[in-house]
Design a protein around this motif. Structure first.
Motif, PDB file in Angstrom:
ATOM      1  N   PHE A 123     -52.960 -86.859   4.341  1.00 32.29           N
ATOM      2  CA  PHE A 123     -54.037 -87.235   3.418  1.00 32.29           C
ATOM      3  C   PHE A 123     -54.969 -88.292   3.997  1.00 32.29           C
ATOM      4  O   PHE A 123     -55.772 -88.869   3.282  1.00 32.29           O
ATOM      5  N   LYS A 124     -54.872 -88.530   5.298  1.00 34.16           N
ATOM      6  CA  LYS A 124     -55.793 -89.446   5.963  1.00 34.16           C
ATOM      7  C   LYS A 124     -57.148 -88.774   6.129  1.00 34.16           C
ATOM      8  O   LYS A 124     -57.231 -87.581   6.439  1.00 34.16           O
ATOM      9  N   ASP A 125     -58.217 -89.527   5.927  1.00 34.41           N
ATOM     10  CA  ASP A 125     -59.554 -88.972   6.119  1.00 34.41           C
ATOM     11  C   ASP A 125     -59.759 -88.604   7.586  1.00 34.41           C
ATOM     12  O   ASP A 125     -59.122 -89.178   8.482  1.00 34.41           O
ATOM     13  N   TYR A 126     -60.651 -87.643   7.824  1.00 35.65           N
ATOM     14  CA  TYR A 126     -60.911 -87.191   9.192  1.00 35.65           C
ATOM     15  C   TYR A 126     -61.803 -88.210   9.879  1.00 35.65           C
ATOM     16  O   TYR A 126     -62.941 -88.440   9.489  1.00 35.65           O
ATOM     17  N   SER A 127     -61.268 -88.854  10.898  1.00 35.56           N
ATOM     18  CA  SER A 127     -61.950 -89.969  11.547  1.00 35.56           C
ATOM     19  C   SER A 127     -61.408 -90.110  12.955  1.00 35.56           C
ATOM     20  O   SER A 127     -60.487 -89.392  13.366  1.00 35.56           O
ATOM     21  N   ALA A 128     -61.954 -91.079  13.693  1.00 33.44           N
ATOM     22  CA  ALA A 128     -61.420 -91.343  15.033  1.00 33.44           C
ATOM     23  C   ALA A 128     -59.957 -91.767  14.941  1.00 33.44           C
ATOM     24  O   ALA A 128     -59.134 -91.399  15.790  1.00 33.44           O
ATOM     25  N   ASN A 129     -59.622 -92.504  13.891  1.00 30.14           N
ATOM     26  CA  ASN A 129     -58.234 -92.933  13.700  1.00 30.14           C
ATOM     27  C   ASN A 129     -57.326 -91.730  13.441  1.00 30.14           C
ATOM     28  O   ASN A 129     -56.212 -91.653  13.968  1.00 30.14           O
ATOM     29  N   PHE A 130     -57.792 -90.787  12.609  1.00 31.45           N
ATOM     30  CA  PHE A 130     -57.008 -89.577  12.347  1.00 31.45           C
ATOM     31  C   PHE A 130     -56.756 -88.816  13.643  1.00 31.45           C
ATOM     32  O   PHE A 130     -55.620 -88.408  13.937  1.00 31.45           O
ATOM     33  N   LYS A 131     -57.816 -88.601  14.425  1.00 31.95           N
ATOM     34  CA  LYS A 131     -57.676 -87.811  15.657  1.00 31.95           C
ATOM     35  C   LYS A 131     -56.751 -88.501  16.655  1.00 31.95           C
ATOM     36  O   LYS A 131     -55.920 -87.843  17.302  1.00 31.95           O
ATOM     37  N   ALA A 132     -56.865 -89.819  16.760  1.00 34.87           N
ATOM     38  CA  ALA A 132     -55.987 -90.559  17.679  1.00 34.87           C
ATOM     39  C   ALA A 132     -54.539 -90.504  17.200  1.00 34.87           C
ATOM     40  O   ALA A 132     -53.608 -90.327  18.004  1.00 34.87           O
ATOM     41  N   THR A 133     -54.335 -90.637  15.878  1.00 37.21           N
ATOM     42  CA  THR A 133     -52.980 -90.595  15.322  1.00 37.21           C
ATOM     43  C   THR A 133     -52.354 -89.233  15.522  1.00 37.21           C
ATOM     44  O   THR A 133     -51.191 -89.117  15.941  1.00 37.21           O
ATOM     45  N   LYS A 134     -53.114 -88.180  15.234  1.00 42.93           N
ATOM     46  CA  LYS A 134     -52.579 -86.826  15.394  1.00 42.93           C
ATOM     47  C   LYS A 134     -52.249 -86.535  16.858  1.00 42.93           C
ATOM     48  O   LYS A 134     -51.200 -85.946  17.156  1.00 42.93           O
ATOM     49  N   LYS A 135     -53.122 -86.940  17.749  1.00 39.63           N
ATOM     50  CA  LYS A 135     -52.870 -86.729  19.180  1.00 39.63           C
ATOM     51  C   LYS A 135     -51.599 -87.448  19.607  1.00 39.63           C
ATOM     52  O   LYS A 135     -50.772 -86.888  20.345  1.00 39.63           O
ATOM     53  N   TRP A 136     -51.427 -88.686  19.140  1.00 42.45           N
ATOM     54  CA  TRP A 136     -50.229 -89.461  19.499  1.00 42.45           C
ATOM     55  C   TRP A 136     -48.975 -88.800  18.936  1.00 42.45           C
ATOM     56  O   TRP A 136     -47.949 -88.709  19.604  1.00 42.45           O
ATOM     57  N   ILE A 137     -49.057 -88.330  17.678  1.00 41.67           N
ATOM     58  CA  ILE A 137     -47.904 -87.677  17.047  1.00 41.67           C
ATOM     59  C   ILE A 137     -47.504 -86.422  17.807  1.00 41.67           C
ATOM     60  O   ILE A 137     -46.312 -86.205  18.095  1.00 41.67           O
TER      61      ILE A 137
END
Length: 503
Positions: A123-137
């Motif tokens: 439920f995180k908004d789509y943002s640079a933080n989301f993309k970085a978090t998903k990539k790390w996960i």
């Protein structure tokens, strides 16, 4: 004089009623109008929009409107908001893959997100933080063997534990829901916190029952589904009670995940990284400045919540529907068992990486099951972050988009006679399994479920293990439905019992 007063009073009343009428017509016009070049669709009633017409299965209603009148991309009015509904595979790919950079946002008032806000991943908004978090996960999960042999071995071990447990239940009615919850939650728990729970662990069973109530409380499910579609409803008394229970249950789950994190903090060693939680804590302690800003305990807790809920609920629900379909279609069950016996035999551990390519009918049965009984009919709402074009229409920034996965899975252009369960749809003329881009239970685009590879491995291995070791029959006097169920954020079967006999 009296007549003059009456005349003035009539003029005043006429002016008042004229003003009221003008205001009413103006408000009705404002409510009725759409943005320029917006998709067509029903408007419903003032203030409520189409809410009164949705019934228990809104995804089915949306698809009906789409087919009968409005086309693959349509709009609906929900209260004061215009919402776009996407209903076909082609429009999904255009909206969520080709235009995924614009359509992958999350609205700020999602039902599950109301407890943790813009944290976690789902439920995180789509943002640079989301993309970085998903990539790390994804990178971290890959280290633990996600979709590979290493993870498969953990799933196989858990499947063996399930088989051992089910042997103690042979000949007795078994409610598979809780057993499968424990099964799938153990896989997630092993990845996240390095531990598993016994199938008879009473405390863990209580937690799993709580998760079931979050998604499948028969009394609250219809109300929560409408709150998810129309968040303002949560302030009305009948809906507020259901929403408050959801929040309370969610906080209890977050308390459980928080306790795991606290235990890991006490035993953390930099040179002995044991699991996902340790990896995250190491990033918090020793990562770069950006990591220290984005990697917080609250973020980790919300991520654990996301994995625990989604990993336990949706995967077990898919397996439950598959078991029900096996019971209802014994001729297909026989064919699946024949493949298991021919390719794997009675004792070898089933492997999705090794065996699935040799078992076309089993794979076809699984894919058709996920098409026929869509576990998440309407995926989480998307939020348009930039004005863009879709199917020739203009979708303004800020528009909500409902991905109607049920509509894609029941589109007669892709699936002739979609209400018929037919695994042979997914077998080509040479007898090979045919993977379909129009079966998308895990969504597509930037919001694709990060646990898709894990879920597919679990479904294949757990199903094959059960049929490898047991005959599955309905409990005497029970005819569990394959068409009805509890529909909220997840569409799950009603509670049912099965009888097992060792093969």
């Amino acid at each position: 004089m009296a007549s003059n007063i009456a005349l003035e009073l009539c003029k005043c009343m006429y002016t008042t009623w004229t003003s009221v009428a003008v205001i009413a017509v103006s408000l009705l016009y404002i409510w009725w109008r759409r943005p320029p070049n917006f998709p067509p669709g029903p408007r419903g009633l003032p203030l409520l929009g189409v809410l009164p017409y949705l019934g228990r299965f809104p995804a089915e209603v949306f698809k009906k409107w789409s087919l009968e009148k409005y086309g693959p991309v349509m709009s609906i009015r929900m209260g004061r908001s215009d919402v776009v509904v996407v209903n076909t595979g082609d429009s999904f790919r255009e909206a969520f893959v080709e235009q995924g950079a614009y359509t992958s946002g999350r609205p700020p008032d999602t039902m599950i997100g109301q407890v943790t806000g813009d944290m976690g991943l789902v439920f995180k908004d789509y943002s640079a933080n989301f993309k970085a978090t998903k990539k790390w996960i994804l990178r971290t999960l890959s280290q633990y063997g996600l979709g590979k042999k290493g993870m498969e071995e953990k799933i196989q071990e858990e499947a063996d534990c399930l088989a051992d447990y089910l042997r103690t239940k042979v000949g007795k009615p078994v409610n598979f829901k809780l057993s499968l919850y424990c099964l799938t939650s153990n896989v997630v728990s092993l990845i996240m916190s390095g531990r598993r729970y016994d199938y008879e662990d009473e405390e863990h069973k209580k937690r799993l029952k709580l998760i079931h109530l979050i998604f499948g409380d028969p009394n609250d499910a219809p109300k929560l589904l409408l709150v998810d579609l129309f968040p303002t409803l949560k302030y009305l008394p009948i809906f507020k009670t259901a929403n408050d229970k959801l929040r309370s249950r969610m906080k209890t789950v977050l308390g459980f995940t928080r306790s795991n994190i606290e235990e890991h903090k006490k035993t953390f060693e930099k040179d002995d990284i044991r699991d996902f939680i340790d990896t995250f804590l190491a990033e918090m302690k020793f990562g770069n400045e950006t990591s220290r800003d984005n990697f917080t305990e609250d973020e980790l807790n919300a991520l654990f919540r996301d994995f625990f809920l989604a990993g336990s609920e949706t995967t077990s629900t898919n397996i439950l529907w598959i078991l029900l379909l096996l019971v209802h279609y014994p001729e297909h069950t026989t064919k699946v068992i024949e493949e298991i016996d021919a390719i794997i035999g009675p004792n070898a551990s089933p492997s999705s990486t090794t065996h699935s390519s040799q078992m076309p009918f089993t794979c076809a049965f699984i894919q058709e099951s996920m098409r026929y009984r869509t576990s998440v009919p309407l995926s989480a709402q998307h939020y348009c972050q930039k004005t863009f074009q879709l199917n020739g229409y203009t979708i303004p920034k800020g528009t909500l988009i409902y991905p109607n996965i049920w509509g894609v899975h029941n589109d007669p252009k892709s699936w002739p006679n979609p209400s018929k369960f037919d695994p042979y749809r997914h077998i080509d003329e040479k007898g090979n399994y045919r993977n379909s881009s129009n079966v998308i239970p895990f969504l597509i685009g930037p919001r694709t479920c990060v646990g898709e590879a894990l879920a597919r491995q679990e479904i294949f291995i757990f199903l094959v293990k059960i049929l490898q070791k047991f005959e599955v029959k309905p409990a005497p006097g029970e005819t569990p439905s394959i068409t009805d169920g509890v529909n909220s954020l997840v569409f799950s079967p009603h509670s049912f019992n099965l009888i097992l006999q060792e093969r």
